[in-house]
Design a protein around this motif. Structure first.
Motif, PDB file in Angstrom:
ATOM      1  N   MET A   1       0.830  -1.210   0.000  1.00 49.54           N
ATOM      2  CA  MET A   1       0.000   0.000   0.000  1.00 49.54           C
ATOM      3  C   MET A   1       0.865   1.262   0.000  1.00 49.54           C
ATOM      4  SD  MET A   1      -3.166  -1.012  -0.104  1.00 49.54           S
ATOM      5  CE  MET A   1      -4.313   0.201   0.550  1.00 49.54           C
ATOM      6  N   ALA A   2       1.992   1.209   0.675  1.00 56.80           N
ATOM      7  CA  ALA A   2       2.869   2.374   0.776  1.00 56.80           C
ATOM      8  C   ALA A   2       3.470   2.765  -0.568  1.00 56.80           C
ATOM      9  CB  ALA A   2       3.972   2.111   1.788  1.00 56.80           C
ATOM     10  N   ARG A   3       3.467   1.846  -1.529  1.00 57.27           N
ATOM     11  CA  ARG A   3       4.050   2.130  -2.842  1.00 57.27           C
ATOM     12  C   ARG A   3       3.054   2.787  -3.804  1.00 57.27           C
ATOM     13  NH1 ARG A   3       8.005  -2.165  -5.429  1.00 57.27           N
ATOM     14  NH2 ARG A   3       8.649  -0.178  -6.345  1.00 57.27           N
ATOM     15  N   VAL A   4       1.782   2.872  -3.400  1.00 58.32           N
ATOM     16  CA  VAL A   4       0.740   3.425  -4.273  1.00 58.32           C
ATOM     17  C   VAL A   4       0.740   4.950  -4.156  1.00 58.32           C
ATOM     18  CG1 VAL A   4      -1.754   3.434  -4.716  1.00 58.32           C
ATOM     19  CG2 VAL A   4      -0.608   1.311  -4.023  1.00 58.32           C
ATOM     20  N   ASP A   5       0.520   5.637  -5.269  1.00 60.68           N
ATOM     21  CA  ASP A   5       0.505   7.102  -5.254  1.00 60.68           C
ATOM     22  C   ASP A   5      -0.671   7.655  -4.449  1.00 60.68           C
ATOM     23  OD1 ASP A   5       2.764   7.155  -6.798  1.00 60.68           O
ATOM     24  OD2 ASP A   5       1.726   7.559  -8.684  1.00 60.68           O
ATOM     25  N   LEU A   6      -1.860   7.099  -4.678  1.00 55.95           N
ATOM     26  CA  LEU A   6      -3.056   7.588  -3.989  1.00 55.95           C
ATOM     27  C   LEU A   6      -3.921   6.414  -3.579  1.00 55.95           C
ATOM     28  CD1 LEU A   6      -4.933   9.961  -3.118  1.00 55.95           C
ATOM     29  CD2 LEU A   6      -6.011   9.770  -5.385  1.00 55.95           C
ATOM     30  N   THR A   7      -4.266   6.354  -2.284  1.00 57.73           N
ATOM     31  CA  THR A   7      -5.228   5.373  -1.795  1.00 57.73           C
ATOM     32  C   THR A   7      -6.491   6.112  -1.372  1.00 57.73           C
ATOM     33  OG1 THR A   7      -4.163   5.465   0.389  1.00 57.73           O
ATOM     34  CG2 THR A   7      -3.547   3.654  -1.068  1.00 57.73           C
ATOM     35  N   VAL A   8      -7.640   5.575  -1.773  1.00 59.86           N
ATOM     36  CA  VAL A   8      -8.936   6.207  -1.527  1.00 59.86           C
ATOM     37  C   VAL A   8      -9.852   5.182  -0.875  1.00 59.86           C
ATOM     38  CG1 VAL A   8     -10.911   7.386  -2.567  1.00 59.86           C
ATOM     39  CG2 VAL A   8      -8.629   7.633  -3.596  1.00 59.86           C
ATOM     40  N   HIS A   9     -10.437   5.530   0.256  1.00 63.08           N
ATOM     41  CA  HIS A   9     -11.348   4.615   0.941  1.00 63.08           C
ATOM     42  C   HIS A   9     -12.705   5.287   1.159  1.00 63.08           C
ATOM     43  CE1 HIS A   9      -8.506   1.385   1.785  1.00 63.08           C
ATOM     44  NE2 HIS A   9      -7.613   2.332   1.975  1.00 63.08           N
ATOM     45  N   VAL A  10     -13.744   4.664   0.609  1.00 59.96           N
ATOM     46  CA  VAL A  10     -15.120   5.090   0.845  1.00 59.96           C
ATOM     47  C   VAL A  10     -15.615   4.301   2.046  1.00 59.96           C
ATOM     48  CG1 VAL A  10     -17.428   5.280  -0.137  1.00 59.96           C
ATOM     49  CG2 VAL A  10     -15.414   5.543  -1.616  1.00 59.96           C
ATOM     50  N   SER A  11     -15.846   4.971   3.163  1.00 59.88           N
ATOM     51  CA  SER A  11     -16.037   4.271   4.437  1.00 59.88           C
ATOM     52  C   SER A  11     -17.099   4.940   5.293  1.00 59.88           C
ATOM     53  CB  SER A  11     -14.717   4.256   5.233  1.00 59.88           C
ATOM     54  OG  SER A  11     -13.654   3.715   4.483  1.00 59.88           O
ATOM     55  N   THR A  12     -17.685   4.148   6.178  1.00 58.44           N
ATOM     56  CA  THR A  12     -18.595   4.691   7.188  1.00 58.44           C
ATOM     57  C   THR A  12     -17.877   4.929   8.511  1.00 58.44           C
ATOM     58  OG1 THR A  12     -19.254   2.456   7.823  1.00 58.44           O
ATOM     59  CG2 THR A  12     -20.624   3.588   6.185  1.00 58.44           C
ATOM     60  N   LYS A  13     -16.863   4.076   8.814  1.00 56.47           N
ATOM     61  CA  LYS A  13     -16.193   4.138  10.110  1.00 56.47           C
ATOM     62  C   LYS A  13     -14.687   4.057   9.933  1.00 56.47           C
ATOM     63  CE  LYS A  13     -17.763   2.218  13.639  1.00 56.47           C
ATOM     64  NZ  LYS A  13     -17.775   1.040  14.535  1.00 56.47           N
ATOM     65  N   LEU A  14     -13.986   4.475  10.973  1.00 55.91           N
ATOM     66  CA  LEU A  14     -12.536   4.405  10.992  1.00 55.91           C
ATOM     67  C   LEU A  14     -12.081   2.948  11.023  1.00 55.91           C
ATOM     68  CD1 LEU A  14     -10.009   6.325  11.259  1.00 55.91           C
ATOM     69  CD2 LEU A  14     -10.140   5.862  13.725  1.00 55.91           C
ATOM     70  N   ASN A  15     -11.037   2.626  10.252  1.00 54.35           N
ATOM     71  CA  ASN A  15     -10.442   1.300  10.332  1.00 54.35           C
ATOM     72  C   ASN A  15      -8.958   1.370   9.972  1.00 54.35           C
ATOM     73  OD1 ASN A  15     -10.060   0.791   7.410  1.00 54.35           O
ATOM     74  ND2 ASN A  15     -12.295   0.622   7.331  1.00 54.35           N
TER      75      ASN A  15
END
Length: 808
Positions: free
Chosen positions: A486-500
């Motif tokens: 995951m650290a190698r990806v330029d942009l991570t996007v999470h559509v979420s209801t709660k923190l995780n």
């Protein structure tokens, strides 16, 4: 009254053990559910919300996918369903002030329970490269960042789009359209990690990757085999169906390495018998099989049936076999060649016991086999499930009342997401229908599944990752590899209801896009919207939340995807308002379907980058009226005809199912297929154990509701390993000793890889010798990324070779 979130992680030093339970649910389950609901929501909100769960005018439970009967109880929810609703409808909030107070580095130090208990996300948040804290960002800016990144990728396959099983049909359909419009089929989902083996085996043998039974079939079955499944924790409402079957005379065989309370006795809290008279015994026979021995069990059953047929006749359904199946002779010969001593060794069960189970199947007038992860997360899971189908085919137990296959799904719409296109290997018929409906050319090259996506991120071949729900980092195997990937990806996007945890393990930049949950009122275009879901048995129904959203800043999943589509593709024309053409590909300026040449990978990727090869739709209109999305689904996917009318007034409709409806099998030869499968089972090296990862009772997938697993007698802690008492002694350890778990995996080249999970307390438990169990996600770090099931690619989370290592 709702309480504040915890300030500290689980204190494992407080963990203690009691006797495992022999009965499930009852009054204790009701009290525990109400306690958690009150802590999260308060009394009034709890009553208001729980009375809407799974009701025809309410919302679908965000927990499991077990179906409802047409006649509903006033309280149509189970203990874990109430926990799932409470977590989503909580009054706790995670807003900009929370992120200002907690750095990403600090969040990574917390456990999954603490993270999940903080509450609902309220604002879009951005983590810029090099920053230590998330900061609030406007929706316009957040979605523009997403669109800019998608337009910037050099190759569409540099983008990966994950989906959780809670996503609605409408949002999932729009999401897959976004992905294919960009030009890739990189649509890994949670199915890849759970029931992909089921789909692989069932498509090959009966022509459909779903179960073939309804809830009425469960009630009518003469024999139910529940294998590799713990319904008391994972699908508690299934116990009501099993109870009804038992009351009608059914027999139940439970097959599992661990004895589970829910399959011993069920105290139904909605009946006098359940509350006051000890409830109902569920399993007539508990088969304590060695982990990974299920293929041998079903081969033993098949061998017994064939031997009984040869001796006395009258066992097999010869008419069904002759008319509807192929491959019988090869299967019969394979079972004749199968060795009883080898079947005994693989299962850990005496031949006498195996034959008794075979006799129960022989005398059954209608048999259903239900299963879950205990059968799907082994290297040989697909052959195992082929052998399950073989046994059912012998007696014609497909396509008649009270009989069939029943893979019990987890997430509440995981099956629906696959139906509407969340799949990395889509069928040509589906893609051609998308082409016609949206006037573009969808990519044909297969995309990444979950494991392949992680490998691609690890290798630097992915620049963009988007997760539609879920908790990708905690749900996947080989945690250290996933976090580094995951650290190698330029942009991570999470559509979420709660923190995780996935919000704390990010790419160089990261976005959190907060979204509405099932319980939330969704008002778009001046009207309240509803969505639809498909349950574990192929039934589709509507869901409508009623609670005021936790923040005015939230967008629905549909709105988020529609706005990204508008930014990436432009507005386009509106099929919703323009006349709908049914004149075929030529009328839309595309080649006739039958004349489409299979393009090369290069030409596909070039074509999808062209401005005129994007889906044509009025994205704003789709955001404002979800019925327009359903009209597209109706015109694209068989079985959704008259979609809008069929979900009115709480109605449910069943999607077509060839094996169930007409004994029609869409296989390579049009028949249900017997298969001859070489026997496989785990071989455990001396001094090692075979570990299965599993859930606690206070858990649903990666969501940790509490600190207890009360049915197994574990309290106030999670870092435990359940081991047979003789193994503890023979390995030179003592109960309650703290050890490290070290997994050992032999690569194909013969080299040995090790992975470590620290500080687990040994608990003596009734599990077969040589087998052990521990909770995930804590033990996901032990599961090698490349240790996957043949054919399906599912991680082998139920078959991890480990050694116990004394703490230094």
């Amino acid at each position: 009254m709702a309480t504040k979130p915890p300030s500290t992680d689980i204190d494992e030093t407080r963990m203690h053990v009691s006797r495992p339970k022999k009965v499930a649910v009852g009054v204790p389950a009701v009290l525990h559910a109400l306690q958690i609901a009150n802590e999260q929501m308060g009394v009034a909100r709890s009553v208001q919300t729980l009375m809407r769960v799974n009701q025809k005018d309410g919302f679908d439970c965000p927990g499991c996918a077990w179906p409802e009967e047409d006649k509903r109880h006033m309280a149509e929810f189970c203990e874990n369903g109430a926990k799932a609703v409470a977590e989503e409808a909580t009054l706790r909030r995670v807003g900009p002030a929370f992120f200002a107070a907690h750095s990403v580095e600090e969040l990574r130090t917390h456990d999954d329970w603490w993270l999940g208990q903080q509450g609902r996300l309220t604002h879009p948040m951005l983590l810029e490269e090099g920053d230590s804290h998330y900061r609030p960002v406007s929706w316009d800016d957040a979605l523009r960042i997403v669109a800019d990144e998608l337009r910037a990728v050099d190759d569409p396959d540099e983008a990966v789009f994950y989906t959780s099983g809670r996503t609605s049909n409408e949002a999932a359909f729009l999401y897959q359209l976004l992905v294919r419009g960009i030009g890739t089929n990189n649509l890994p989902d949670c199915s890849n990690m759970c029931h992909e083996s089921s789909g692989s085996a069932l498509v090959e043998t009966i022509g459909i990757g779903k179960g073939t039974v309804s809830i009425e079939d469960i009630h009518e079955a003469d024999l139910l085999i529940v294998a590799g499944q713990n319904p008391g924790t994972n699908h508690p409402r299934m116990l009501s169906a099993l109870e009804k079957a038992k009351q009608r005379g059914a027999r139940v065989i439970a097959v599992n390495p661990l004895p589970e309370a829910g399959l011993m006795r069920f105290e139904n809290p909605q009946t006098v018998r359940g509350v006051a008279f000890g409830g109902t015994k569920i399993a007539d026979r508990f088969v304590q099989i060695r982990a990974g021995g299920d293929q041998a069990l079903f081969q033993a059953i098949g061998k017994h049936l064939l031997e009984a047929e040869a001796a006395d006749g009258g066992v097999l359904d010869h008419a069904f076999i002759a008319e509807h199946t192929s491959g019988f002779d090869a299967y019969r010969q394979a079972m004749a060649d199968a060795s009883w001593p080898e079947l005994v060794k693989a299962t850990g069960l005496p031949e006498k016991t195996l034959r008794k189970i075979g006799e129960e199947v022989r005398t059954s007038t209608s048999t259903i086999v239900c299963w879950a992860m205990g059968l799907t997360q082994h290297k040989h899971s697909v052959p195992t499930l082929r052998d399950v189908v073989n046994v059912l085919l012998l007696q014609g137990n497909i396509g008649r009342p009270g009989a069939g296959v029943c893979p019990v799904r987890g997430h509440s719409n995981v099956q629906g997401d696959r139906t509407v296109g969340i799949y990395e290997k889509p069928a040509e018929e589906f893609l051609a229908a998308l082409d016609r409906e949206f006037s573009f050319r969808a990519p044909r090259e297969h995309g990444f599944d979950t494991v392949e996506a992680i490998r691609a991120m690890r290798d630097g071949r992915v620049r963009f990752f988007m997760g539609m729900g879920g908790n990708f980092v905690s749900a996947t195997p080989d945690t250290a590899v996933v976090e580094a990937a995951m650290a190698r990806v330029d942009l991570t996007v999470h559509v979420s209801t709660k923190l995780n945890r996935s919000h704390a393990v990010t790419g160089r930049r990261a976005l959190i896009l907060p979204t509405l949950g099932r319980t939330d009122r969704d008002r778009r275009g001046g009207a309240e919207q509803r969505v639809t879901v498909e349950d574990s048995m192929g039934a589709v129904h509507a869901s409508r939340g009623r609670l005021a959203p936790p923040s005015e800043e939230l967008l629905s999943e549909v709105a988020i995807v529609a706005r990204v589509c508008a930014l990436v593709f432009g507005g386009g024309s509106s099929p919703a308002t323009a006349p709908v053409s049914h004149g075929g590909d030529a009328e839309r300026g595309l080649p006739e379907h039958g004349e489409i040449e299979e393009p090369t990978v290069t030409t596909v990727k070039t074509a999808v980058r062209q401005a005129n090869n994007v889906p044509q739709a009025d994205w704003a209109a789709l955001e404002a009226d979800y019925a327009l999305i359903r009209s597209h689904i109706e015109r694209t996917i068989p079985g959704f005809e008259d979609f809008e009318t069929r979900i009115q007034k709480g109605r449910t409709f069943f999607l077509p199912n060839g094996p169930r409806d007409a004994r029609r099998f869409a296989t390579v030869d049009g028949k249900a297929r017997f298969t001859a499968n070489p026997l496989e089972y785990p071989h455990i090296p001396r001094g090692r154990l075979l570990l299965q990862t599993l859930r606690s009772h206070d858990q649903y997938n990666t969501t940790i509701y509490g600190k207890d697993d009360r049915y197994r007698g574990i309290h106030d802690g999670r870092r435990v390993v359940l081991v047979n008492p003789k193994d503890i002694q023979n390995l030179g350890f003592a109960e309650d000793e703290i050890v490290d778990l070290v997994s050992e995996w032999a690569r194909p080249d013969g080299s040995l890889e090790e992975r470590r999970a620290d500080e687990f307390r040994i608990v003596a438990y009734n599990t077969p010798k040589g087998n052990a169990a521990a909770y995930y996600p804590e033990t996901n770090v032990l599961v090698p990324l490349d240790s996957v099931a043949d054919v399906s690619g599912t991680p082998t989370s139920k078959a991890v070779i480990v050694r116990l290592e004394r703490r230094a």
